[in-house]
Design an enzyme around this catalytic site. Structure first.
Site, PDB file in Angstrom:
ATOM      1  N   LYS A  64     -84.635  32.124  35.364  1.00  0.00           N
ATOM      2  CA  LYS A  64     -83.692  32.613  36.366  1.00  0.00           C
ATOM      3  C   LYS A  64     -82.285  32.037  36.179  1.00  0.00           C
ATOM      4  O   LYS A  64     -81.325  32.546  36.760  1.00  0.00           O
ATOM      5  CB  LYS A  64     -84.202  32.292  37.769  1.00  0.00           C
ATOM      6  CG  LYS A  64     -85.555  32.898  38.104  1.00  0.00           C
ATOM      7  CD  LYS A  64     -85.501  34.411  38.178  1.00  0.00           C
ATOM      8  CE  LYS A  64     -86.825  34.982  38.683  1.00  0.00           C
ATOM      9  NZ  LYS A  64     -86.786  36.450  38.801  1.00  0.00           N
ATOM     10  N   SER A 123     -96.862  32.290  36.907  1.00  0.00           N
ATOM     11  CA  SER A 123     -96.480  33.577  36.320  1.00  0.00           C
ATOM     12  C   SER A 123     -96.606  33.536  34.800  1.00  0.00           C
ATOM     13  O   SER A 123     -96.913  34.561  34.167  1.00  0.00           O
ATOM     14  CB  SER A 123     -95.057  33.969  36.739  1.00  0.00           C
ATOM     15  OG  SER A 123     -94.117  33.015  36.313  1.00  0.00           O
TER      16      SER A 123
END
Length: 318
Positions: free
Chosen positions: A51, A277
């Protein structure tokens, strides 16, 4: 491994974002009669998350377009990684930041955001479950707070500026595999990374197959019913703005249990300490690899570091 490119337009730690390693997963996890699997170690970014790329792109593109000016503040809702990455960028650039988040997400993420100077607005969850209702309340809370003057809402679910950062990630994958990548596998959160990376890869080779990954407890992309899961970073429980079925050739559902087990296996057998994830992405890549040959090259993403989840069920093993 691609050599790092120094960009003197970014100062300090922001210059360390991107150009992450690409490594092959060994035969201890990947059967040798199927496709080879490579992973982009996005946990090597400064906050330990992919991110960082989108946070930097959203802020710098907003600055270029005049949407964000000196003296403004920034607001966003986040499960933690986007918020932490925004906190890093905003701290480096001097923008006050407010993050709407929840107790459903790991304490490490909440503390990391606060340590980087972000103000947190906490929305209570229902038993720490990640649900459509939780994200809806977080979004609406952020929307109301963004009405204050001189506040810029990055609005990650609908922001197209983030694609600038993820196109670079796609180009890195292409270059690091010398153009030999045949399949790309990745989970869907905002879908910005899947969209940006897959478009960049297909710009080089239209024949690359793209597989999306979502929680089996909340298989909305597959046409199922939204539900509660614990794979932080993917599975918002609704069809997100950036999602387009034409982006992908296949969708693989992975349960929270399987994602956790694969993340632990990755740590114990490959010495790669990653989040849930990443486990989901690897599990989906293995599912795909069984039906392919050793001539095929699958690339997936290890999205963030396991250090973000030490207080969660994933790594509370004692």
């Amino acid at each position: 491994m691609m050599n790092a490119v120094i960009n003197h337009d970014k100062s300090g730690v922001l210059n360390c974002i991107g150009n992450t390693p690409l490594i092959e997963i060994s035969g201890r996890i990947v059967p040798r009669d199927g496709a080879r699997i490579f992973a982009k170690l996005e946990l090597s970014n400064p906050t330990g998350s992919m991110k960082d790329r989108m946070a930097l792109a959203m802020i710098e593109e907003a600055e270029k377009q005049g949407k964000l000016r000196p003296g403004d503040s920034v607001i966003e809702y986040s499960s933690g990684s986007t918020g932490t990455s925004l906190a890093q960028v905003c701290a480096a650039k001097g923008y006050p930041l407010r993050i709407v988040t929840s107790d459903a997400f790991s304490m490490e993420k909440l503390n990391h955001m606060k340590a980087l100077g972000a103000e947190l607005v906490l929305v209570p969850s229902n038993g720490s479950g990640i649900t459509k209702a939780l994200f809806t309340e977080m979004i609406e809370t952020t929307r109301k707070l963004s009405d204050a003057p001189n506040v810029y809402w990055t609005d990650q679910m609908n922001n197209h500026d983030m694609l600038v950062g993820y196109r670079q990630l796609g180009q890195e994958i292409w270059e690091q595999t010398s153009g030999k990548v045949t399949h790309f596998v990745h989970g869907v959160g905002t879908c910005g990374s899947l969209k940006g990376i897959s478009r960049e890869l297909r710009k080089n080779n239209e024949g690359i197959s793209i597989t999306a990954v979502e929680p089996s407890e909340s298989p909305v992309l597959s046409g199922g019913t939204p539900g509660s899961h614990s794979i932080e970073g993917i599975g918002a429980g609704f069809i997100v703005h950036h999602w387009d079925p034409k982006l992908v050739d296949d969708i693989v559902n992975v349960s929270t249990k399987d994602a956790y087990q694969m993340a632990r296996k990755l740590s114990q057998e490959e010495s790669i300490f990653a989040g849930p994830s990443s486990g989901a992405n690897l599990q989906a890549a293995l599912t795909l690899a069984k039906h392919l040959t050793p001539d095929d090259i699958i690339v997936t993403i290890f999205c963030d570091s396991g250090f973000k989840y030490l207080s969660t069920e994933l790594y509370q093993l004692i």
